[in-house]
Write a protein that holds these residues in place. Structure first.
Motif, PDB file in Angstrom:
ATOM      1  N   LYS A  18      40.557  55.000  31.801  1.00 43.08           N
ATOM      2  CA  LYS A  18      41.709  55.716  32.413  1.00 43.08           C
ATOM      3  C   LYS A  18      41.032  56.151  33.637  1.00 43.08           C
ATOM      4  O   LYS A  18      40.058  56.879  34.161  1.00 43.08           O
ATOM      5  N   ILE A  19      41.582  55.522  34.667  1.00 43.27           N
ATOM      6  CA  ILE A  19      41.311  55.629  36.252  1.00 43.27           C
ATOM      7  C   ILE A  19      42.146  56.717  36.695  1.00 43.27           C
ATOM      8  O   ILE A  19      43.162  56.792  36.928  1.00 43.27           O
ATOM      9  N   ILE A  20      41.155  57.999  37.228  1.00 41.32           N
ATOM     10  CA  ILE A  20      41.841  58.961  37.810  1.00 41.32           C
ATOM     11  C   ILE A  20      41.922  58.920  39.089  1.00 41.32           C
ATOM     12  O   ILE A  20      43.021  59.365  39.822  1.00 41.32           O
ATOM     13  N   SER A  21      41.147  58.540  39.779  1.00 40.23           N
ATOM     14  CA  SER A  21      41.074  57.964  41.292  1.00 40.23           C
ATOM     15  C   SER A  21      40.280  56.908  41.686  1.00 40.23           C
ATOM     16  O   SER A  21      39.441  56.563  40.800  1.00 40.23           O
ATOM     17  N   ASN A  22      40.778  56.247  42.596  1.00 42.31           N
ATOM     18  CA  ASN A  22      40.088  54.904  43.258  1.00 42.31           C
ATOM     19  C   ASN A  22      40.281  54.801  44.551  1.00 42.31           C
ATOM     20  O   ASN A  22      41.231  54.643  44.795  1.00 42.31           O
ATOM     21  N   VAL A  23      39.203  54.798  45.398  1.00 42.68           N
ATOM     22  CA  VAL A  23      38.948  54.846  46.682  1.00 42.68           C
ATOM     23  C   VAL A  23      38.403  53.763  47.182  1.00 42.68           C
ATOM     24  O   VAL A  23      37.220  53.545  46.931  1.00 42.68           O
ATOM     25  N   VAL A  24      38.927  52.917  48.197  1.00 42.54           N
ATOM     26  CA  VAL A  24      38.076  51.690  48.772  1.00 42.54           C
ATOM     27  C   VAL A  24      38.496  51.821  50.266  1.00 42.54           C
ATOM     28  O   VAL A  24      39.366  51.937  50.881  1.00 42.54           O
ATOM     29  N   GLU A 108      29.554  41.258  35.498  1.00 41.55           N
ATOM     30  CA  GLU A 108      30.002  41.814  34.251  1.00 41.55           C
ATOM     31  C   GLU A 108      31.363  42.745  34.399  1.00 41.55           C
ATOM     32  O   GLU A 108      32.326  43.018  33.423  1.00 41.55           O
ATOM     33  N   ALA A 109      30.925  43.277  35.633  1.00 41.18           N
ATOM     34  CA  ALA A 109      32.417  44.282  35.809  1.00 41.18           C
ATOM     35  C   ALA A 109      33.587  43.751  35.919  1.00 41.18           C
ATOM     36  O   ALA A 109      34.540  44.152  35.632  1.00 41.18           O
ATOM     37  N   HIS A 110      33.300  42.563  36.525  1.00 40.26           N
ATOM     38  CA  HIS A 110      34.618  41.939  36.641  1.00 40.26           C
ATOM     39  C   HIS A 110      35.267  41.318  35.345  1.00 40.26           C
ATOM     40  O   HIS A 110      36.563  41.304  35.158  1.00 40.26           O
ATOM     41  N   ILE A 111      34.483  40.979  34.251  1.00 43.53           N
ATOM     42  CA  ILE A 111      34.873  40.667  32.963  1.00 43.53           C
ATOM     43  C   ILE A 111      35.720  41.951  32.172  1.00 43.53           C
ATOM     44  O   ILE A 111      36.683  41.935  31.972  1.00 43.53           O
ATOM     45  N   TYR A 112      34.983  43.202  32.378  1.00 40.76           N
ATOM     46  CA  TYR A 112      35.538  44.492  31.987  1.00 40.76           C
ATOM     47  C   TYR A 112      36.636  44.910  32.699  1.00 40.76           C
ATOM     48  O   TYR A 112      37.596  45.729  32.259  1.00 40.76           O
ATOM     49  N   LEU A 116      41.341  47.158  31.790  1.00 43.02           N
ATOM     50  CA  LEU A 116      41.950  48.051  32.462  1.00 43.02           C
ATOM     51  C   LEU A 116      43.550  47.853  32.382  1.00 43.02           C
ATOM     52  O   LEU A 116      44.189  48.789  32.204  1.00 43.02           O
ATOM     53  N   GLU A 117      43.838  46.668  32.619  1.00 42.69           N
ATOM     54  CA  GLU A 117      45.342  46.455  32.415  1.00 42.69           C
ATOM     55  C   GLU A 117      45.728  45.531  31.152  1.00 42.69           C
ATOM     56  O   GLU A 117      46.771  45.533  30.970  1.00 42.69           O
ATOM     57  N   HIS A 118      44.740  45.067  30.415  1.00 45.02           N
ATOM     58  CA  HIS A 118      45.105  44.332  29.324  1.00 45.02           C
ATOM     59  C   HIS A 118      44.101  44.793  28.307  1.00 45.02           C
ATOM     60  O   HIS A 118      43.323  44.064  27.703  1.00 45.02           O
ATOM     61  N   ASN A 119      44.580  46.111  27.711  1.00 47.27           N
ATOM     62  CA  ASN A 119      43.687  46.698  26.472  1.00 47.27           C
ATOM     63  C   ASN A 119      43.745  45.934  25.294  1.00 47.27           C
ATOM     64  O   ASN A 119      43.226  46.284  24.245  1.00 47.27           O
ATOM     65  N   GLU A 120      44.892  45.102  25.059  1.00 51.63           N
ATOM     66  CA  GLU A 120      44.917  44.388  23.992  1.00 51.63           C
ATOM     67  C   GLU A 120      44.120  43.197  23.897  1.00 51.63           C
ATOM     68  O   GLU A 120      43.863  42.716  22.625  1.00 51.63           O
ATOM     69  N   ILE A 121      43.213  43.000  24.938  1.00 46.99           N
ATOM     70  CA  ILE A 121      42.270  41.884  24.841  1.00 46.99           C
ATOM     71  C   ILE A 121      41.237  42.197  24.062  1.00 46.99           C
ATOM     72  O   ILE A 121      40.504  43.335  23.822  1.00 46.99           O
ATOM     73  N   LYS A 122      40.990  41.530  22.689  1.00 42.89           N
ATOM     74  CA  LYS A 122      39.760  41.610  22.034  1.00 42.89           C
ATOM     75  C   LYS A 122      38.862  40.514  21.824  1.00 42.89           C
ATOM     76  O   LYS A 122      39.228  39.416  21.684  1.00 42.89           O
TER      77      LYS A 122
END
Length: 220
Positions: A18-24, A108-112, A116-122
């Motif tokens: 769950k992303i509460i905040s995201n600043v770029v 690895e972060a790109h994979i995970y 965040l948007e497709h939590n159905e992926i297993k």
């Protein structure tokens, strides 16, 4: 905390998903006149942006630094000067708060990020990573269990987009501009080489394609 290239980013995440905040903080306008990222400038701008970005992420999440249970930070791959800025700040924060410091591999972060948007992926599944200087095909057998199926033998796809855009004087970053213009064109009007089509590996090669496009442009 993410500072692997030219964007300074910080996010507050709850329970891993769950992303509460995201600043770029982007540096695109700064590097545009050079036609690409200048590592020295990027690292200096990270030093300027990193604390305000983290403060804003905390403010937007309505959390305090004392509410954090751990600090995660990109340790590579990336521009060494840029990475050092994020790592140094993350280490200091974790040490000051006496909380765990978690090093994160950029790819690895790109994979995970998909979860965040497709939590159905297993797992198991195959993931194509196309990010800046990287083009890789990875088999995710299970969480934190990977097998590299193939990768570029020369240039990464993103690098080719940027180089071709620079030759065409389209501006920076070249990828989005090239993609937009390509959608307006006729796909079959120009025949360019497609390497490794008969190769039994899962590797990629973009250098020959890049060279063919550059020669085509010069002959116009």
């Amino acid at each position: 905390i993410e500072t692997s290239c030219d964007e300074t980013a910080a996010a507050i995440v709850e329970d891993g998903k769950k992303i509460i905040s995201n600043v770029v903080a982007s540096q695109i306008n700064i590097h545009q006149k050079y036609g690409g990222v200048v590592p020295e400038i990027a690292s200096r701008k990270h030093m300027e942006y990193i604390i305000p970005v983290i403060d804003k992420a905390l403010d937007e999440s309505e959390k305090k630094i004392t509410d954090l249970s751990a600090i995660a930070v990109t340790y590579g791959p990336g521009l060494i000067g840029s990475l050092l800025v994020g790592l140094s700040v993350a280490k200091a924060m974790a040490y000051a708060q006496n909380i765990p410091l978690i090093g994160i591999n950029h790819l690895e972060a790109h994979i995970y990020a998909n979860f965040l948007e497709h939590n159905e992926i297993k797992p198991p599944f195959v993931c194509l990573i196309v990010s800046g200087g990287h083009t890789s095909l990875v088999y995710i057998r299970n969480f934190e269990e990977y097998k590299l199926l193939g990768q570029t033998k020369d240039d990464a796809a993103g690098e080719v987009f940027d180089k071709i855009a620079k030759v065409l004087d389209l501006g920076y970053p070249g990828g989005p501009i090239t993609e937009k213009l390509a959608k307006e064109g006729e796909p079959s009007s120009i025949k360019f080489p497609r390497p490794l089509l008969n190769d039994k590996s899962y590797d990629f090669s973009f250098s020959g394609l890049k060279t063919a496009v550059i020669y085509y442009i010069k002959e116009l």
